[in-house]
Design an enzyme around this catalytic site. Structure first.
Site, PDB file in Angstrom:
ATOM      1  N   THR B  23     -18.932  30.079  11.500  1.00  0.00           N
ATOM      2  CA  THR B  23     -17.715  30.877  11.413  1.00  0.00           C
ATOM      3  C   THR B  23     -17.453  31.525  12.766  1.00  0.00           C
ATOM      4  OG1 THR B  23     -16.445  32.314   9.941  1.00  0.00           O
ATOM      5  CG2 THR B  23     -18.625  33.108  10.542  1.00  0.00           C
ATOM      6  N   CYS B  29     -15.461  41.983  10.484  1.00  0.00           N
ATOM      7  CA  CYS B  29     -15.952  41.224   9.334  1.00  0.00           C
ATOM      8  C   CYS B  29     -17.462  41.021   9.461  1.00  0.00           C
ATOM      9  CB  CYS B  29     -15.286  39.851   9.266  1.00  0.00           C
ATOM     10  SG  CYS B  29     -13.501  39.919   9.085  1.00  0.00           S
ATOM     11  N   HIS B  46     -17.701  34.828   4.998  1.00  0.00           N
ATOM     12  CA  HIS B  46     -17.090  35.611   6.080  1.00  0.00           C
ATOM     13  C   HIS B  46     -16.304  36.750   5.415  1.00  0.00           C
ATOM     14  CE1 HIS B  46     -14.706  35.449  10.124  1.00  0.00           C
ATOM     15  NE2 HIS B  46     -14.479  36.596   9.547  1.00  0.00           N
TER      16      HIS B  46
END
Lengths: 206, 161
Positions: B23, B29, B46
């Site tokens: 990711t 995040c 995520h």
């Protein structure tokens, strides 16, 4: 209540594009005056993106950029993000601080301050134009600056949208110089509730 | 041949060995990597927000710490992983913008990280490694083959844990 940005009609999209046009036009003029150069602006792009695609929206997710971010409070809360490629931010800082061209290699504290002030002025110009057209009262926060991955900066600017939806609406205008070199991307990121307010003021609320 | 499985923001995926879960551009995040050492099945979420409790819509499970972790465990079980064997590595939760106050945006990275840690504790999943906080973005690659996590940053280099 427009819950999802995906439900906007063509007329509403046009109206928002026009807002971007007027706001960014004013901001481009301010930028041009500050650095005493001609600045071209693109036609504003309206993009509705699912969060999963957002980090890829501008450049690549790992592209090194400088982001100046402001939160706008008032009758239609939104975010304003000015994203600049690193070379462009160095060049702008040189011009703003009256340093010889090519002399800056890294962004220091002075350069950060100069760019935050630039962000401040551009956001102010944008919001003034927006307020003029919509008669909305809008109050920008102090600017904050980050130098990092484009994806990380974009995602940090939209997290509050996640509470209500699964998409982000980006109203993006690209500023370029005569030589087509990208100076920066100016983004207006409305929060879902505030879109209703803006559209109503423009007389295109469904 | 290992395939790279991209996981978008507010999304989650599970993968079998030798595929690599990846990711890009984690800011505030948090990337949660789960691994079953016996089957070498991995999962990556995520996570964008700490909790689905206050949210108006919760159909997108990948967005919230509480729903995304459970969803990725379920997905991994479907591929044959045993939830009781899972271990975790987490990265992200940065504070990209600093407004010099204590508003929500100021703390979102922290809140995400805390929520993730709490959910993992509830699920009795041990956190083997965490790289949380700071003010920089991260891109992560998680190898299902050996459970190794590669964390790439711009200012702080790259490391494998």
């Amino acid at each position: 209540m427009i819950d999802e940005f995906t439900q906007l009609s063509d007329l509403q999209l046009d109206a928002l594009r026009e807002i971007g046009n007027i706001g960014a036009g004013n901001a481009a003029t301010s930028l041009s005056m500050m650095i005493n150069r001609r600045i071209e602006m693109s036609v504003p792009q309206l993009t509705v993106l699912p969060f999963s695609e957002l980090p890829y929206a501008i450049g690549g997710p790992e592209t090194l950029v400088v982001g100046v971010y402001l939160q706008v409070q008032g009758m239609s809360p939104c975010g304003i993000l000015f994203l600049l490629p690193l070379e462009s931010s160095l060049k702008l800082a040189e011009m703003l601080l009256a340093k010889p061209s090519g002399s800056l290699k890294v962004m220091g504290e002075m350069e950060h301050s100069a760019l935050m002030e630039l962000g401040n002025i551009l956001a102010g110009s944008f919001l003034n134009a927006l307020a003029m057209v919509t008669d909305l009262e809008l109050f920008p926060s102090v600017p904050s600056l980050a130098t990092d991955m484009s994806g990380a900066i974009l995602s940090a600017a939209v997290f509050s949208l996640g509470e209500v939806g699964d998409h982000a609406l980006l109203i993006e205008t690209r500023f370029t110089e005569d030589n087509q070199q990208v100076v920066g991307h100016f983004l207006l990121i409305p929060e879902p509730g505030s879109l209703d307010v803006i559209l109503e003021r423009l007389g295109v609320n469904s | 041949m290992a395939r790279v499985v991209q996981v978008g923001m507010a999304d989650y995926k599970a993968a079998v060995c030798p595929n690599i879960l990846m990711t890009a551009g984690l800011g505030s995040c948090v990337g949660v990597c789960l691994w079953d050492p016996a089957t070498r099945i991995g999962g990556l979420a995520h996570i964008m927000l700490p909790s689905s409790v206050q949210a108006r819509r919760t159909d997108n499970k990948g967005k919230f710490a509480d729903t995304a972790i459970l969803a990725v465990i379920q997905e991994m079980s479907r591929l044959g992983a045993n939830p009781a064997r899972l271990v975790a590595k987490i990265a992200g939760g940065a504070q990209m913008f600093n407004f010099g106050g204590t508003t929500d945006i100021m703390r979102i990275g922290d809140r995400n990280a805390q929520a993730v840690q709490q959910v993992l504790k509830n699920e009795k999943i041990k956190i083997l490694f965490s790289d949380i906080g700071g003010s920089h973005g991260r891109t992560i690659y998680f190898m299902t083959e050996n459970g190794k996590l590669t964390i790439r940053t711009i200012e702080h280099g790259e490391r494998v844990v």
